[in-house]
Scaffold this motif. Structure first.
Motif, PDB file in Angstrom:
ATOM      1  N   SER A  65       0.839  -1.200   0.000  1.00  0.00           N
ATOM      2  CA  SER A  65       0.000   0.000   0.000  1.00  0.00           C
ATOM      3  C   SER A  65       0.879   1.256   0.000  1.00  0.00           C
ATOM      4  O   SER A  65       0.605   2.224  -0.717  1.00  0.00           O
ATOM      5  CB  SER A  65      -0.899  -0.014   1.235  1.00  0.00           C
ATOM      6  N   HIS A  66       1.945   1.223   0.808  1.00  0.00           N
ATOM      7  CA  HIS A  66       2.895   2.343   0.844  1.00  0.00           C
ATOM      8  C   HIS A  66       3.585   2.503  -0.503  1.00  0.00           C
ATOM      9  O   HIS A  66       3.781   3.631  -0.990  1.00  0.00           O
ATOM     10  CB  HIS A  66       3.925   2.100   1.945  1.00  0.00           C
ATOM     11  N   LEU A  67       3.945   1.379  -1.120  1.00  0.00           N
ATOM     12  CA  LEU A  67       4.577   1.405  -2.438  1.00  0.00           C
ATOM     13  C   LEU A  67       3.641   2.044  -3.461  1.00  0.00           C
ATOM     14  O   LEU A  67       4.074   2.853  -4.295  1.00  0.00           O
ATOM     15  CB  LEU A  67       4.949  -0.009  -2.875  1.00  0.00           C
ATOM     16  N   LYS A  68       2.359   1.718  -3.394  1.00  0.00           N
ATOM     17  CA  LYS A  68       1.376   2.285  -4.321  1.00  0.00           C
ATOM     18  C   LYS A  68       1.311   3.797  -4.172  1.00  0.00           C
ATOM     19  O   LYS A  68       1.249   4.541  -5.169  1.00  0.00           O
ATOM     20  CB  LYS A  68      -0.001   1.665  -4.049  1.00  0.00           C
ATOM     21  N   GLU A  69       1.329   4.278  -2.932  1.00  0.00           N
ATOM     22  CA  GLU A  69       1.310   5.720  -2.679  1.00  0.00           C
ATOM     23  C   GLU A  69       2.542   6.393  -3.276  1.00  0.00           C
ATOM     24  O   GLU A  69       2.453   7.467  -3.884  1.00  0.00           O
ATOM     25  CB  GLU A  69       1.248   5.987  -1.167  1.00  0.00           C
ATOM     26  N   LEU A  70       3.691   5.751  -3.083  1.00  0.00           N
ATOM     27  CA  LEU A  70       4.928   6.306  -3.633  1.00  0.00           C
ATOM     28  C   LEU A  70       4.917   6.298  -5.157  1.00  0.00           C
ATOM     29  O   LEU A  70       5.425   7.229  -5.799  1.00  0.00           O
ATOM     30  CB  LEU A  70       6.131   5.513  -3.110  1.00  0.00           C
ATOM     31  N   GLN A  71       4.369   5.239  -5.747  1.00  0.00           N
ATOM     32  CA  GLN A  71       4.281   5.162  -7.213  1.00  0.00           C
ATOM     33  C   GLN A  71       3.382   6.267  -7.754  1.00  0.00           C
ATOM     34  O   GLN A  71       3.679   6.863  -8.792  1.00  0.00           O
ATOM     35  CB  GLN A  71       3.761   3.781  -7.632  1.00  0.00           C
ATOM     36  N   ASN A  72       2.289   6.532  -7.043  1.00  0.00           N
ATOM     37  CA  ASN A  72       1.403   7.625  -7.454  1.00  0.00           C
ATOM     38  C   ASN A  72       2.121   8.965  -7.322  1.00  0.00           C
ATOM     39  O   ASN A  72       1.988   9.846  -8.184  1.00  0.00           O
ATOM     40  CB  ASN A  72       0.133   7.631  -6.588  1.00  0.00           C
ATOM     41  N   GLU A  73       2.876   9.125  -6.219  1.00  0.00           N
ATOM     42  CA  GLU A  73       3.651  10.348  -6.009  1.00  0.00           C
ATOM     43  C   GLU A  73       4.690  10.529  -7.117  1.00  0.00           C
ATOM     44  O   GLU A  73       4.860  11.636  -7.651  1.00  0.00           O
ATOM     45  CB  GLU A  73       4.345  10.286  -4.644  1.00  0.00           C
ATOM     46  N   LYS A  74       5.346   9.433  -7.478  1.00  0.00           N
ATOM     47  CA  LYS A  74       6.339   9.487  -8.552  1.00  0.00           C
ATOM     48  C   LYS A  74       5.681   9.881  -9.872  1.00  0.00           C
ATOM     49  O   LYS A  74       6.214  10.710 -10.626  1.00  0.00           O
ATOM     50  CB  LYS A  74       7.043   8.143  -8.694  1.00  0.00           C
ATOM     51  N   SER A  75       4.522   9.291 -10.135  1.00  0.00           N
ATOM     52  CA  SER A  75       3.799   9.587 -11.372  1.00  0.00           C
ATOM     53  C   SER A  75       3.415  11.058 -11.449  1.00  0.00           C
ATOM     54  O   SER A  75       3.574  11.711 -12.492  1.00  0.00           O
ATOM     55  CB  SER A  75       2.552   8.709 -11.465  1.00  0.00           C
ATOM     56  N   LEU A  76       2.935  11.626 -10.351  1.00  0.00           N
ATOM     57  CA  LEU A  76       2.553  13.030 -10.309  1.00  0.00           C
ATOM     58  C   LEU A  76       3.766  13.935 -10.511  1.00  0.00           C
ATOM     59  O   LEU A  76       3.699  14.945 -11.229  1.00  0.00           O
ATOM     60  CB  LEU A  76       1.874  13.358  -8.974  1.00  0.00           C
ATOM     61  N   ARG A  77       4.867  13.570  -9.856  1.00  0.00           N
ATOM     62  CA  ARG A  77       6.086  14.369 -10.003  1.00  0.00           C
ATOM     63  C   ARG A  77       6.598  14.329 -11.441  1.00  0.00           C
ATOM     64  O   ARG A  77       7.059  15.341 -11.979  1.00  0.00           O
ATOM     65  CB  ARG A  77       7.175  13.856  -9.049  1.00  0.00           C
ATOM     66  N   LEU A  78       6.522  13.149 -12.053  1.00  0.00           N
ATOM     67  CA  LEU A  78       6.985  13.007 -13.433  1.00  0.00           C
ATOM     68  C   LEU A  78       6.121  13.856 -14.372  1.00  0.00           C
ATOM     69  O   LEU A  78       6.624  14.463 -15.322  1.00  0.00           O
ATOM     70  CB  LEU A  78       6.954  11.537 -13.853  1.00  0.00           C
ATOM     71  N   GLN A  79       4.816  13.897 -14.089  1.00  0.00           N
ATOM     72  CA  GLN A  79       3.921  14.733 -14.883  1.00  0.00           C
ATOM     73  C   GLN A  79       4.298  16.212 -14.751  1.00  0.00           C
ATOM     74  O   GLN A  79       4.303  16.957 -15.740  1.00  0.00           O
ATOM     75  CB  GLN A  79       2.474  14.531 -14.436  1.00  0.00           C
ATOM     76  N   LYS A  80       4.609  16.630 -13.513  1.00  0.00           N
ATOM     77  CA  LYS A  80       5.017  18.020 -13.281  1.00  0.00           C
ATOM     78  C   LYS A  80       6.315  18.338 -14.023  1.00  0.00           C
ATOM     79  O   LYS A  80       6.458  19.405 -14.616  1.00  0.00           O
ATOM     80  CB  LYS A  80       5.205  18.269 -11.783  1.00  0.00           C
ATOM     81  N   VAL A  81       7.257  17.393 -13.968  1.00  0.00           N
ATOM     82  CA  VAL A  81       8.541  17.585 -14.645  1.00  0.00           C
ATOM     83  C   VAL A  81       8.323  17.729 -16.154  1.00  0.00           C
ATOM     84  O   VAL A  81       8.851  18.636 -16.794  1.00  0.00           O
ATOM     85  CB  VAL A  81       9.505  16.417 -14.350  1.00  0.00           C
ATOM     86  N   ASN A  82       7.532  16.804 -16.732  1.00  0.00           N
ATOM     87  CA  ASN A  82       7.280  16.836 -18.181  1.00  0.00           C
ATOM     88  C   ASN A  82       6.532  18.104 -18.590  1.00  0.00           C
ATOM     89  O   ASN A  82       6.808  18.689 -19.644  1.00  0.00           O
ATOM     90  CB  ASN A  82       6.493  15.596 -18.605  1.00  0.00           C
ATOM     91  N   SER A  83       5.581  18.521 -17.746  1.00  0.00           N
ATOM     92  CA  SER A  83       4.835  19.747 -18.041  1.00  0.00           C
ATOM     93  C   SER A  83       5.767  20.957 -17.999  1.00  0.00           C
ATOM     94  O   SER A  83       5.681  21.850 -18.860  1.00  0.00           O
ATOM     95  CB  SER A  83       3.711  19.921 -17.019  1.00  0.00           C
ATOM     96  N   SER A  84       6.667  20.971 -17.019  1.00  0.00           N
ATOM     97  CA  SER A  84       7.627  22.078 -16.907  1.00  0.00           C
ATOM     98  C   SER A  84       8.588  22.102 -18.088  1.00  0.00           C
ATOM     99  O   SER A  84       8.899  23.171 -18.623  1.00  0.00           O
ATOM    100  CB  SER A  84       8.419  21.959 -15.594  1.00  0.00           C
ATOM    101  N   ILE A  85       9.037  20.923 -18.500  1.00  0.00           N
ATOM    102  CA  ILE A  85       9.945  20.838 -19.652  1.00  0.00           C
ATOM    103  C   ILE A  85       9.242  21.348 -20.912  1.00  0.00           C
ATOM    104  O   ILE A  85       9.839  22.067 -21.726  1.00  0.00           O
ATOM    105  CB  ILE A  85      10.426  19.380 -19.849  1.00  0.00           C
ATOM    106  N   LYS A  86       7.976  20.999 -21.062  1.00  0.00           N
ATOM    107  CA  LYS A  86       7.199  21.466 -22.220  1.00  0.00           C
ATOM    108  C   LYS A  86       7.103  22.995 -22.218  1.00  0.00           C
ATOM    109  O   LYS A  86       7.274  23.645 -23.259  1.00  0.00           O
ATOM    110  CB  LYS A  86       5.804  20.852 -22.187  1.00  0.00           C
ATOM    111  N   THR A  87       6.835  23.559 -21.036  1.00  0.00           N
ATOM    112  CA  THR A  87       6.730  25.018 -20.917  1.00  0.00           C
ATOM    113  C   THR A  87       8.061  25.694 -21.251  1.00  0.00           C
ATOM    114  O   THR A  87       8.094  26.709 -21.964  1.00  0.00           O
ATOM    115  CB  THR A  87       6.303  25.417 -19.491  1.00  0.00           C
TER     116      THR A  87
END
Length: 272
Positions: A47-69
């Protein structure tokens, strides 16, 4: 034990990515607490791993969005995109490492700071070009520059643009600003030599209006006054041209009122 190890290993790797420390992800070697190998404990870890995976996914989205900008801003200003993101973190400039981009707090903060700096630079460049564009139009109008000689129209189209709507490739590039500055300076130099010509062109127009309705005008005296004003250097040429434009407007109004009288006189002569 295998289930615990694989789960703990993934947790450790994601934690290292989020922390952004220098420790290699491959070196993550979790220690298993063999005192509690229950299914319940394994479920909690997953369950903790799932939370971290979701956190990683959100961070990766932020990174990709920032790179696009950053890419969009770089394109508009012709700034080296790869160099810019590489300065934030080397992993961001390598397209082959889509899933291994840095997602640490430091990287996210640096991306935010970079975007802010680029947005400020974009705003400053746009304002500078808008000022130069208005100056160009003023000089063109002042010197009656023909439409086909009004270069840099891609700059003047930005005058009323908002910063968010400016996205054309290279329209805010440093060389575009430099080119516009050079053109504005060239026109300023040309303005000084052409203003005298424009003043006498206005004077000719004024005299033509008066002659057209048989009004007396002392051309020599008027021209001598203009020459004295210009040579004194105490008059703003733009103000002088503006004043003459006002005189031309008033002369046209006077000519129009006299034309009716002259037309009646002509008809009267014809009748006689």
């Amino acid at each position: 034990m295998k289930g615990f190890y694989e789960t703990e290993l993934q947790i450790a790797r994601i934690c290292i990515e989020i922390a952004g420390n220098d420790r290699s992800i491959d070196s993550a070697d979790p220690e298993i607490d063999e005192r509690d190998l229950t299914v319940k404990r394994l479920g909690e870890l997953k369950s903790h791993l799932k939370e971290l995976q979701n956190e990683k996914s959100l961070r990766l989205q932020k990174v990709n969005s920032s790179i696009k900008t950053i890419h969009e801003l770089s394109v508009v200003m012709s700034i080296d995109f790869f160099k810019t993101v590489n300065e934030v973190h080397p992993s961001l400039s390598d397209p082959s490492k889509a899933q291994s981009k840095s997602i640490s707090n430091d990287t996210l903060a640096r991306l935010t700071s970079t975007i802010h700096s680029l947005q400020q630079e974009k705003q400053q460049r746009l304002e500078k070009l808008q000022g130069l564009g208005r100056k160009l139009i003023e000089l063109w109008d002042l010197m009656d520059t023909p439409a086909d000689e009004r270069r840099l129209d891609h700059v003047t189209t930005l005058i009323s643009a908002s910063v968010d709507n400016v996205s054309r490739l290279g329209c805010l590039a440093a060389d575009v600003i430099e080119q516009t500055e050079v053109e504005a300076e060239r026109l300023n130099v040309l303005k000084a030599s052409k203003m005298k010509e424009l003043v006498f062109k206005r004077q000719n127009e004024l005299e033509e209006i008066y002659r057209g309705v048989h009004m007396d005008v002392d051309s020599d005296a008027a021209r001598q006054i203009l020459i004295s004003l210009i040579e004194s250097g105490n008059v703003d040429m733009s103000d002088l041209l503006g004043s003459m434009d006002d005189q031309i407007i008033k002369a046209k109004e006077q000519a129009l009122s006299r034309k009716d009288i002259l037309d009646r006189v002509e008809k009267w002569k014809f009748c006689i």
